[in-house]
Design a protein around this motif. Structure first.
Motif, short mmCIF file in Angstrom:
data_model
loop_
_atom_site.label_atom_id
_atom_site.label_comp_id
_atom_site.label_asym_id
_atom_site.label_seq_id
_atom_site.Cartn_x
_atom_site.Cartn_y
_atom_site.Cartn_z
N CYS A 154 35.64 -11.11 59.48
CA CYS A 154 34.30 -11.39 59.99
C CYS A 154 33.53 -10.13 60.36
N VAL A 155 34.20 -8.99 60.28
CA VAL A 155 33.58 -7.75 60.74
C VAL A 155 32.77 -7.14 59.60
N PRO A 156 31.52 -6.71 59.89
CA PRO A 156 30.73 -6.11 58.81
C PRO A 156 31.46 -4.92 58.20
N GLY A 157 31.31 -4.77 56.89
CA GLY A 157 32.01 -3.70 56.19
C GLY A 157 31.57 -2.33 56.67
N ASP A 158 32.50 -1.40 56.72
CA ASP A 158 32.21 -0.02 57.07
C ASP A 158 31.85 0.72 55.78
N SER A 163 35.01 -2.09 50.41
CA SER A 163 36.04 -3.10 50.10
C SER A 163 36.78 -2.72 48.82
#
Ligand SMILES: [Zn+2]
Length: 409
Positions: A154-158, A163
């Motif tokens: 659920c955490v926004p991508g860094d 990904s």
């Protein structure tokens, strides 16, 4: 100029130790190796008397996760602590690793390029870093972040850690390019599950088909990046070797098909067994992890012994991170217990490791012309390799000709 006098030299080439040697460091390079009776050094040379001490090439860990600190989901998703706290935690581990004699680390996923930059700029101290950014896998592979509930992360991508999920064959090359854009020196991928992966995706369950892996390896090589592939057993292990990856990480079931090791020897594919992490998994609170780690143990040892016989290069990698950051040199001791000689275990963490990283022209051995990454050790690691595990025995560390740790006085 720095001169290390009266050293017992283990140069990493596999040659017998040389007593009463003298290593001359000029700038960031080793300029000469002479005998101690030489005394005509310039007046401003910094002379370090290493009587009773052993000097080795800077140690190298070919499989580590410097920015991971636990296995639990909240940590893996990055929601257990502020990002700044986590980064500082990682910086502390980088420092501690260098001070323990590890002058180069090949990170197998999770470390962003900002750490490499911070070290190069002198903002923080740490080993030389070869980074892979994120692990590339298909949907359901170990790079796909799914909770036991079925929920996706659920955490926004860094943006610094894009990904690694390649959904189709057409996605494989772009994902490799994204890793390179984010600063990857090496491409990390996975063709099987592992001991700690979710139930249903175990060590012999495959991820990626041959076409996808072929595309991944071709693209990585076209961009001059080597491919390090997490592969434990079964079809996925076969596919990784057939696709021509550069190293097999873990390789626990390499003993199951004699063709695997023959093909690895023929193609020069390196074996990075990562024994230390399975010691931890054998005590895991999660039954499926514990069971897998117990089941693979004897195969893993046999795989190492057969790899030695087949002429496959074995190098040291701890897979540290999830299991915390114990002394990296613990892996050298594990390799010895699995059948390497003490000298081979040292080579697995120096010269052979440098070859695995493609850095053998500059690092991995103590020879004139190479970069001055050196570890001065109190005691004889050939007689007792375990001494390398205790930072108290690491008297002096030189990285790039500069003193990175000094416990000599
Ligand atoms: Zn790993």
């Amino acid at each position: 100029m720095k001169v290390l006098k009266n050293v017992r030299l283990i140069d990493g080439t596999g040659a017998a130790p040389l007593n009463d040697a003298c290593i001359v460091v000029s700038g960031n390079k080793i300029s000469a190796i002479t005998t101690t009776n030489q005394s005509d050094f310039p007046a401003d040379a910094e002379i370090v008397n290493c009587a009773g001490l052993t000097v080795l090439p800077g140690l190298i860990d070919c499989h580590d996760h410097m920015a991971n600190h636990r296995y639990d989901l909240a940590h893996r998703w990055g929601i257990d602590e502020p990002e700044s706290t986590r980064h500082l935690r990682t910086a502390a581990v980088l420092r501690q690793t260098l001070e323990a004699g590890y002058t180069m680390i090949r990170d197998a996923g999770g470390l962003d390029a900002g750490f490499r930059r911070a070290i190069e700029e002198g903002l923080t101290v740490g080993p030389r870093l070869l980074i892979s950014i994120s692990i590339i896998s298909p949907i359901g592979g170990i790079g796909d972040r799914v909770a036991p509930s079925g929920d996706c992360c659920c955490v926004p991508g860094d943006p610094l850690l894009p990904s690694g999920v390649a959904e189709t064959l057409a996605d494989v090359r772009p994902v490799v390019r994204k890793m390179v854009r984010a600063g990857a020196d090496v491409i990390k991928c996975a063709t099987t599950g592992g001991a700690s992966s979710r139930p249903g995706h175990g060590p012999r369950d495959s991820a990626f088909n041959l076409d996808e892996m072929q595309a991944l390896v071709d693209e990585a090589h076209a961009l001059d990046r080597r491919v390090m592939c997490h592969a434990l057993g079964g079809r996925g292990l076969d596919i990784a070797i057939a696709a021509g990856v550069d190293s097999i990480e873990h390789g626990c079931y390499l003993d199951e098909d004699p063709r695997h090791l023959d093909r690895m020897a023929e193609r020069g594919i390196v074996f990075v067994p990562t024994l230390l992490v399975y010691e931890y998994h054998r005590k895991s609170p999660q039954p499926h992890v514990r069971e897998r780690a117990h089941q693979l143990y004897e195969h893993h040892i046999l795989a190492i012994q057969r790899a030695l016989a087949a002429g496959v290069k074995i190098v040291a990698g701890t897979d540290a991170g999830g299991h915390g950051h114990p002394a990296n040199a613990g892996e050298l001791e594990c390799l010895m217990k699995a059948g390497l000689t003490p000298m081979q275990a040292i080579q697995a963490g120096t010269a052979w490791a440098a070859e695995c990283c493609g850095k053998e022209a500059e690092l991995g051995t103590i020879e004139a012309g190479k970069l001055a990454d050196l570890v001065v050790v109190n005691g004889d690691p050939l007689a007792e390799i375990a001494i390398l595990r205790d930072a108290k025995n690491i008297a002096l560390v030189l990285k790039d000709g500069e003193i990175a740790a000094n416990r000599m006085s």
